[in-house]
Design a protein around this motif. Structure first.
Motif, PDB file in Angstrom:
ATOM      1  N   ILE A 106       2.127   1.701  -1.727  1.00 48.66           N
ATOM      2  CA  ILE A 106       1.450   2.411  -2.819  1.00 48.66           C
ATOM      3  C   ILE A 106       2.403   2.634  -3.985  1.00 48.66           C
ATOM      4  O   ILE A 106       2.006   2.584  -5.151  1.00 48.66           O
ATOM      5  CB  ILE A 106       0.867   3.751  -2.314  1.00 48.66           C
ATOM      6  N   PRO A 144      -0.981  -0.016  -9.612  1.00 45.69           N
ATOM      7  CA  PRO A 144      -2.125   0.860  -9.344  1.00 45.69           C
ATOM      8  C   PRO A 144      -3.309   0.540 -10.268  1.00 45.69           C
ATOM      9  O   PRO A 144      -3.109   0.000 -11.362  1.00 45.69           O
ATOM     10  CB  PRO A 144      -1.549   2.251  -9.640  1.00 45.69           C
ATOM     11  N   LEU A 203      -4.227  -3.024   0.685  1.00 42.79           N
ATOM     12  CA  LEU A 203      -3.277  -2.351   1.570  1.00 42.79           C
ATOM     13  C   LEU A 203      -3.472  -2.803   3.013  1.00 42.79           C
ATOM     14  O   LEU A 203      -2.502  -3.059   3.734  1.00 42.79           O
ATOM     15  CB  LEU A 203      -3.449  -0.835   1.460  1.00 42.79           C
ATOM     16  N   ILE A 256      -4.090   7.455   4.691  1.00 41.56           N
ATOM     17  CA  ILE A 256      -4.006   8.102   3.376  1.00 41.56           C
ATOM     18  C   ILE A 256      -4.345   9.584   3.518  1.00 41.56           C
ATOM     19  O   ILE A 256      -3.698  10.446   2.897  1.00 41.56           O
ATOM     20  CB  ILE A 256      -4.936   7.399   2.365  1.00 41.56           C
ATOM     21  N   ILE A 316      -2.026  11.563  -3.831  1.00 38.46           N
ATOM     22  CA  ILE A 316      -2.553  10.208  -3.986  1.00 38.46           C
ATOM     23  C   ILE A 316      -3.952  10.342  -4.551  1.00 38.46           C
ATOM     24  O   ILE A 316      -4.858  10.867  -3.888  1.00 38.46           O
ATOM     25  CB  ILE A 316      -2.574   9.457  -2.639  1.00 38.46           C
ATOM     26  N   TYR A 334      -6.211   3.395  -5.140  1.00 34.68           N
ATOM     27  CA  TYR A 334      -5.370   4.585  -5.023  1.00 34.68           C
ATOM     28  C   TYR A 334      -4.138   4.481  -5.930  1.00 34.68           C
ATOM     29  O   TYR A 334      -3.600   3.397  -6.166  1.00 34.68           O
ATOM     30  CB  TYR A 334      -4.920   4.764  -3.570  1.00 34.68           C
ATOM     31  N   THR A 335      -3.702   5.644  -6.413  1.00 29.72           N
ATOM     32  CA  THR A 335      -2.522   5.743  -7.265  1.00 29.72           C
ATOM     33  C   THR A 335      -1.676   6.918  -6.792  1.00 29.72           C
ATOM     34  O   THR A 335      -2.205   8.018  -6.577  1.00 29.72           O
ATOM     35  CB  THR A 335      -2.907   5.969  -8.737  1.00 29.72           C
ATOM     36  N   MET A 336      -0.381   6.698  -6.637  1.00 28.27           N
ATOM     37  CA  MET A 336       0.539   7.773  -6.258  1.00 28.27           C
ATOM     38  C   MET A 336       0.923   8.562  -7.504  1.00 28.27           C
ATOM     39  O   MET A 336       1.469   8.011  -8.463  1.00 28.27           O
ATOM     40  CB  MET A 336       1.796   7.193  -5.615  1.00 28.27           C
TER      41      MET A 336
END
Length: 238
Positions: A14, A19, A26, A41, A51, A59-61
């Protein structure tokens, strides 16, 4: 793969993938089901990872609890990107992959503004010709040096003479056009620089030379510096 290792791997993906990264991507990278990704997650979020995103969107951290925040100047960021890019260009596969992973981890600790600076660094590494890849597994020599353990090598010198040696690997030097292994040669009872491309095989032994590595390397470097500006081996490998 144990769940803890899987969660660390998921965090790394991630961090590193552009992103938003989908659960399908994943899952394919980790060779697990999308359902497992959703569960993992949720576990990361429960552990404090911020997240953003959801199934179908990606998804984006936004905040990573596994890494402390770092502050670098723009010039320091440029230096990090340039240095690790050089390792990716010059290093063997294991070292190059480690440099790429390290850069991903470092960038993940930066603020959004600094991440943009890293993504658009103006300093870059480019070589017209790829450096030669030594035929020997360099990880064997690295790990033996870390463990201070002797290595048996088969070496071909400049005159194409093959010999078997037992060496104490002290360090690895990346010169402009070649990679050299700095070592104590048990056969000659002296320091030698071995051209990595001429090492046909390397096998770790159970012979420890601990704690001699540090003083041996210090003496070797001192002897090399005393011969400056000459940059060749102390003696030809014979």
């Amino acid at each position: 793969m144990p769940k803890t290792d899987r969660l660390f791997r998921l965090l790394h993906l991630i961090r590193g993938l552009t992103p938003p990264v989908t659960a399908a991507r994943l899952a394919a990278s980790m060779e697990v089901s999308e359902r497992t990704i959703y569960r993992d997650i949720d576990a990361l979020r429960a552990a404090g990872a911020r997240i953003e995103g959801e199934a179908g969107l990606g998804y984006t951290m936004t905040e990573d609890p596994a890494l402390p925040p770092q502050t670098f100047s723009q010039l320091e960021i440029e230096a990090l990107v340039l240095g690790l890019s050089e390792v990716q260009q010059r290093g063997d596969t294991g070292l190059a992959d480690a440099a790429a992973d390290a850069l991903v981890k470092i960038i993940a600790t930066l603020s959004e503004r600094q991440q943009r600076q890293a993504a658009h660094a103006i300093n870059m590494v480019h070589r017209m010709h790829d450096p030669s890849v030594p035929p020997v597994d360099m990880s064997v020599l690295r790990e033996a040096a870390w463990a201070e353990e002797a290595v048996d090598i088969v070496y071909v010198d400049r005159q194409m003479r093959e010999s078997a040696r037992r060496i104490f690997p002290l360090g690895i030097s990346y010169l402009e056009h070649t990679v050299m292994v700095l070592a104590w040669c048990c056969l000659r009872e002296d320091f030698r620089m071995f051209i990595a491309a001429h090492i046909r095989s390397a096998t770790r032994t159970r012979q420890s030379f601990r704690p001699r590595r540090v003083p041996l390397l210090r003496d070797y470097i001192a002897r090399l510096e005393a011969r400056a500006p000459y940059t060749g081996p102390i003696k030809p490998v014979d």
